[in-house]
Design an enzyme around this catalytic site. Structure first.
Site, PDB file in Angstrom:
ATOM      1  N   LYS A   9       0.937  -1.253   0.045  1.00 40.43           N
ATOM      2  CA  LYS A   9       0.026  -0.129   0.140  1.00 40.43           C
ATOM      3  C   LYS A   9       0.898   1.273   0.017  1.00 40.43           C
ATOM      4  O   LYS A   9       1.679   1.382   0.850  1.00 40.43           O
ATOM      5  CB  LYS A   9      -0.992  -0.030   1.054  1.00 40.43           C
ATOM      6  N   ASP A  59      -1.142  -2.190  -4.122  1.00 41.02           N
ATOM      7  CA  ASP A  59      -2.754  -2.135  -3.860  1.00 41.02           C
ATOM      8  C   ASP A  59      -3.307  -0.788  -4.254  1.00 41.02           C
ATOM      9  O   ASP A  59      -2.537   0.212  -4.408  1.00 41.02           O
ATOM     10  CB  ASP A  59      -2.918  -2.410  -2.293  1.00 41.02           C
ATOM     11  N   GLN A  99      -9.888  -1.018  -9.511  1.00 41.13           N
ATOM     12  CA  GLN A  99     -11.297  -1.331  -8.781  1.00 41.13           C
ATOM     13  C   GLN A  99     -12.499  -1.235  -9.702  1.00 41.13           C
ATOM     14  O   GLN A  99     -12.864   0.104 -10.174  1.00 41.13           O
ATOM     15  CB  GLN A  99     -11.356  -0.610  -7.681  1.00 41.13           C
ATOM     16  N   ARG A 110      -4.481  -6.456 -11.359  1.00 41.49           N
ATOM     17  CA  ARG A 110      -5.346  -7.454 -10.231  1.00 41.49           C
ATOM     18  C   ARG A 110      -6.673  -6.515 -10.448  1.00 41.49           C
ATOM     19  O   ARG A 110      -6.426  -5.396 -10.012  1.00 41.49           O
ATOM     20  CB  ARG A 110      -4.882  -7.327  -9.009  1.00 41.49           C
ATOM     21  N   GLY A 159     -13.663  -3.483  -5.283  1.00 36.38           N
ATOM     22  CA  GLY A 159     -13.035  -2.020  -4.576  1.00 36.38           C
ATOM     23  C   GLY A 159     -13.821  -2.292  -3.146  1.00 36.38           C
ATOM     24  O   GLY A 159     -14.685  -2.770  -3.018  1.00 36.38           O
ATOM     25  N   ALA A 160     -12.992  -1.758  -1.983  1.00 35.23           N
ATOM     26  CA  ALA A 160     -13.170  -1.964  -0.758  1.00 35.23           C
ATOM     27  C   ALA A 160     -13.598  -0.653  -0.057  1.00 35.23           C
ATOM     28  O   ALA A 160     -13.762  -0.792   1.241  1.00 35.23           O
ATOM     29  CB  ALA A 160     -12.273  -2.909  -0.262  1.00 35.23           C
ATOM     30  N   ARG A 204     -12.632  -3.546   6.707  1.00 34.92           N
ATOM     31  CA  ARG A 204     -13.343  -3.825   5.282  1.00 34.92           C
ATOM     32  C   ARG A 204     -13.495  -5.033   5.219  1.00 34.92           C
ATOM     33  O   ARG A 204     -14.754  -5.253   4.255  1.00 34.92           O
ATOM     34  CB  ARG A 204     -12.028  -3.397   4.478  1.00 34.92           C
ATOM     35  N   ARG A 205     -13.094  -6.184   5.457  1.00 31.37           N
ATOM     36  CA  ARG A 205     -13.729  -7.470   5.304  1.00 31.37           C
ATOM     37  C   ARG A 205     -14.843  -7.553   5.840  1.00 31.37           C
ATOM     38  O   ARG A 205     -15.704  -8.122   5.408  1.00 31.37           O
ATOM     39  CB  ARG A 205     -12.702  -8.529   6.238  1.00 31.37           C
TER      40      ARG A 205
HETATM   41  P1  FDA Z   1     -18.436  -9.798  -2.773  1.00 30.46           P
HETATM   42  O1  FDA Z   1     -17.898  -9.535  -1.466  1.00 30.46           O
HETATM   43  O2  FDA Z   1     -19.529  -8.711  -3.558  1.00 30.46           O
HETATM   44  O3  FDA Z   1     -18.843 -11.172  -2.803  1.00 30.46           O
HETATM   45  C1  FDA Z   1     -19.612 -12.009  -3.748  1.00 30.46           C
HETATM   46  C2  FDA Z   1     -19.722 -13.326  -3.383  1.00 30.46           C
HETATM   47  O4  FDA Z   1     -18.741 -14.061  -3.014  1.00 30.46           O
HETATM   48  C3  FDA Z   1     -20.789 -13.760  -2.271  1.00 30.46           C
HETATM   49  O5  FDA Z   1     -21.955 -13.606  -2.621  1.00 30.46           O
HETATM   50  C4  FDA Z   1     -20.431 -15.023  -1.747  1.00 30.46           C
HETATM   51  O6  FDA Z   1     -21.144 -16.126  -2.687  1.00 30.46           O
HETATM   52  C5  FDA Z   1     -18.852 -15.067  -2.254  1.00 30.46           C
HETATM   53  N1  FDA Z   1     -18.196 -14.704  -0.946  1.00 30.46           N
HETATM   54  C6  FDA Z   1     -17.757 -13.519  -0.361  1.00 30.46           C
HETATM   55  N2  FDA Z   1     -16.975 -13.870   0.738  1.00 30.46           N
HETATM   56  C7  FDA Z   1     -17.289 -14.940   1.052  1.00 30.46           C
HETATM   57  C8  FDA Z   1     -17.069 -15.784   2.219  1.00 30.46           C
HETATM   58  N3  FDA Z   1     -16.219 -15.046   3.311  1.00 30.46           N
HETATM   59  N4  FDA Z   1     -17.341 -17.054   2.456  1.00 30.46           N
HETATM   60  C9  FDA Z   1     -18.107 -17.634   1.368  1.00 30.46           C
HETATM   61  N5  FDA Z   1     -18.181 -16.980   0.268  1.00 30.46           N
HETATM   62  C10 FDA Z   1     -18.060 -15.629   0.130  1.00 30.46           C
HETATM   63  N6  FDA Z   1      -9.614  -3.940  -2.603  1.00 30.46           N
HETATM   64  C11 FDA Z   1      -9.305  -2.545  -2.952  1.00 30.46           C
HETATM   65  O7  FDA Z   1      -9.952  -1.612  -2.774  1.00 30.46           O
HETATM   66  N7  FDA Z   1      -7.919  -2.533  -3.261  1.00 30.46           N
HETATM   67  C12 FDA Z   1      -7.040  -3.566  -3.167  1.00 30.46           C
HETATM   68  O8  FDA Z   1      -5.937  -3.455  -3.505  1.00 30.46           O
HETATM   69  C13 FDA Z   1      -7.763  -4.894  -3.236  1.00 30.46           C
HETATM   70  N8  FDA Z   1      -6.763  -6.146  -2.976  1.00 30.46           N
HETATM   71  C14 FDA Z   1      -7.441  -7.151  -3.053  1.00 30.46           C
HETATM   72  C15 FDA Z   1      -6.742  -8.310  -3.226  1.00 30.46           C
HETATM   73  C16 FDA Z   1      -7.293  -9.758  -3.528  1.00 30.46           C
HETATM   74  C17 FDA Z   1      -6.544 -10.857  -3.427  1.00 30.46           C
HETATM   75  C18 FDA Z   1      -8.713  -9.681  -3.234  1.00 30.46           C
HETATM   76  C19 FDA Z   1      -9.378 -11.204  -3.236  1.00 30.46           C
HETATM   77  C20 FDA Z   1      -9.495  -8.437  -2.916  1.00 30.46           C
HETATM   78  C21 FDA Z   1      -8.940  -7.264  -2.760  1.00 30.46           C
HETATM   79  N9  FDA Z   1      -9.690  -6.205  -2.630  1.00 30.46           N
HETATM   80  C22 FDA Z   1      -8.910  -5.061  -2.713  1.00 30.46           C
HETATM   81  C23 FDA Z   1     -11.052  -6.212  -2.085  1.00 30.46           C
HETATM   82  C24 FDA Z   1     -12.074  -6.348  -3.000  1.00 30.46           C
HETATM   83  O9  FDA Z   1     -12.189  -5.121  -3.392  1.00 30.46           O
HETATM   84  C25 FDA Z   1     -13.624  -6.697  -2.342  1.00 30.46           C
HETATM   85  O10 FDA Z   1     -13.692  -5.735  -1.352  1.00 30.46           O
HETATM   86  C26 FDA Z   1     -13.210  -7.944  -1.908  1.00 30.46           C
HETATM   87  O11 FDA Z   1     -12.396  -9.001  -2.710  1.00 30.46           O
HETATM   88  C27 FDA Z   1     -14.949  -8.667  -1.852  1.00 30.46           C
HETATM   89  O12 FDA Z   1     -15.374  -8.800  -3.079  1.00 30.46           O
HETATM   90  P2  FDA Z   1     -15.748 -10.035  -3.917  1.00 30.46           P
HETATM   91  O13 FDA Z   1     -15.167  -9.894  -5.180  1.00 30.46           O
HETATM   92  O14 FDA Z   1     -14.938 -11.127  -3.168  1.00 30.46           O
HETATM   93  O15 FDA Z   1     -17.242 -10.235  -4.051  1.00 30.46           O
END
Ligand code: FDA
Length: 311
Positions: A100, A137, A166, A187, A191-192, A291-292
């Protein structure tokens, strides 16, 4: 509503102190964070590599407030890269690092960008010596231009430095087009951060649609797409787009966070897909964890239950 509250809480120093010092917090945090020390990070990385997965390691910390602190983060990365190399897990980029830029000084007043660039250079140098790569990041939208500017500078010397884009940002399709060229590692995530309507899609369906549009650009391009999502639909779509674009295994990868959908991580790796796990370590886990929780109420329940039952 809960998402916004948690993302606001992520910025609160008072809450940070309360949660970080709660007696059982660390036990609860273990599910998502490798541990406090470099040794923990190396151990978890080696275990993941042993299970056929790859790793991108993140030294936790953001919003650094002084050059000394920024320098300490840089040193922590240099140290952990040397330790990972000695453990034999950096070859062919099996374990790389995520950085970061705010942790290495980007937001410092005055010459913050120059400080961050200098520190990021030292980390890239250490990564090159270890035979691996670095991914920058992406933080909130006020840092996007600065981060992409620093990326461009770093890529002059180390073309393998990766970026994060993002899909919730309205600008991202354009950024994908700019970064879909030969040698580029991108990547793509949703977006978080809590972003305003003026720059970001607020509706989750729109964010997903944007993700697919961006992924189409990256998969059709000459670069190396890194599909960072736990979303089963997006994982399926990525697989289908790879086939459609005649991409062999290894010309793109999936990425998920440590502690989230581990069975799915193993399943994808078992199919021969490149599966990389984002592993955070260090004691500044508060913002990351908030954020998680904002992403998934079940994570919040898990965390609160741990605090309440002290177990
Ligand atoms: P989302 O959270 O919308 O979930 C979609 C679906 O995935 C859910 O409906 C479910 O089916 C499944 N799911 C999700 N979590 C689950 C769990 N705990 N158990 C079971 N199923 C689950 N953000 C950012 O702003 N800057 C960054 O640099 C990064 N870097 C980054 C690296 C990596 C490797 C990852 C995976 C993510 C990031 N992020 C990030 C975070 C990203 O922006 C985002 O907030 C999270 O990945 C959550 O988004 P999802 O795409 O997983 O979908």
């Amino acid at each position: 509503m809960l998402r916004q509250t948690l993302l606001q809480a992520a910025k609160s120093d008072r809450l940070r102190h309360l949660v970080e010092t709660a007696p059982v917090s660390r036990g609860v945090v273990k599910r998502f964070v490798a541990g406090d020390r470099e040794e923990d990070a190396v151990l978890v990385s080696a275990e993941l590599v042993g299970s056929g997965r790859r790793v991108t390691l993140d030294h936790l910390g953001e919003d650094t407030t002084g050059t000394g602190q920024a320098r300490a983060v840089r040193e922590a990365y240099v140290k952990v890269l040397a330790m990972l190399s000695a453990a034999g897990v950096t070859e062919s980029g099996k374990v790389e690092v995520s950085v970061k830029l705010s942790a290495v000084g980007q937001a410092l007043p005055g010459d913050g960008e120059a400080v961050a660039l200098e520190n990021a250079r030292a980390i890239c140098e250490a990564a090159a010596q270890a035979g691996t790569t670095v991914t920058l990041d992406m933080e909130d939208h006020t840092a996007t231009d600065s981060t992409l500017g620093i990326l461009a500078e770093l890529r002059k010397d180390w073309p393998w430095v990766g970026a994060v884009l993002q899909s919730y940002l309205r600008r991202t399709e354009g950024d994908c087009k700019d970064l879909a060229g030969q040698g580029s590692r991108v990547r793509l995530c949703k977006g978080a951060y809590d972003e305003p309507e003026s720059v970001a899609y607020r509706d989750t369906h729109e964010v997903d649609l944007s993700y697919v549009r961006c992924l189409k650009i990256l998969m059709a391009g000459q670069g190396y797409p890194m599909v960072a999502s736990h979303d089963p639909r997006l994982v399926d779509i990525a697989g289908a787009l790879a086939v459609e674009n005649h991409r062999p295994l290894g010309s793109y990868e999936f990425q998920m966070l440590y502690g989230i959908r581990p069975q799915e991580q193993k399943r994808l790796a078992g199919l021969g897909e490149t599966m990389r796990v984002y592993v955070p370590y260090g004691n500044q886990w508060y913002g990351y964890l908030m954020r998680r929780m904002a992403e998934r109420p079940a994570n919040t329940v898990f965390f609160v239950r741990g605090l309440v039952t002290r177990g």
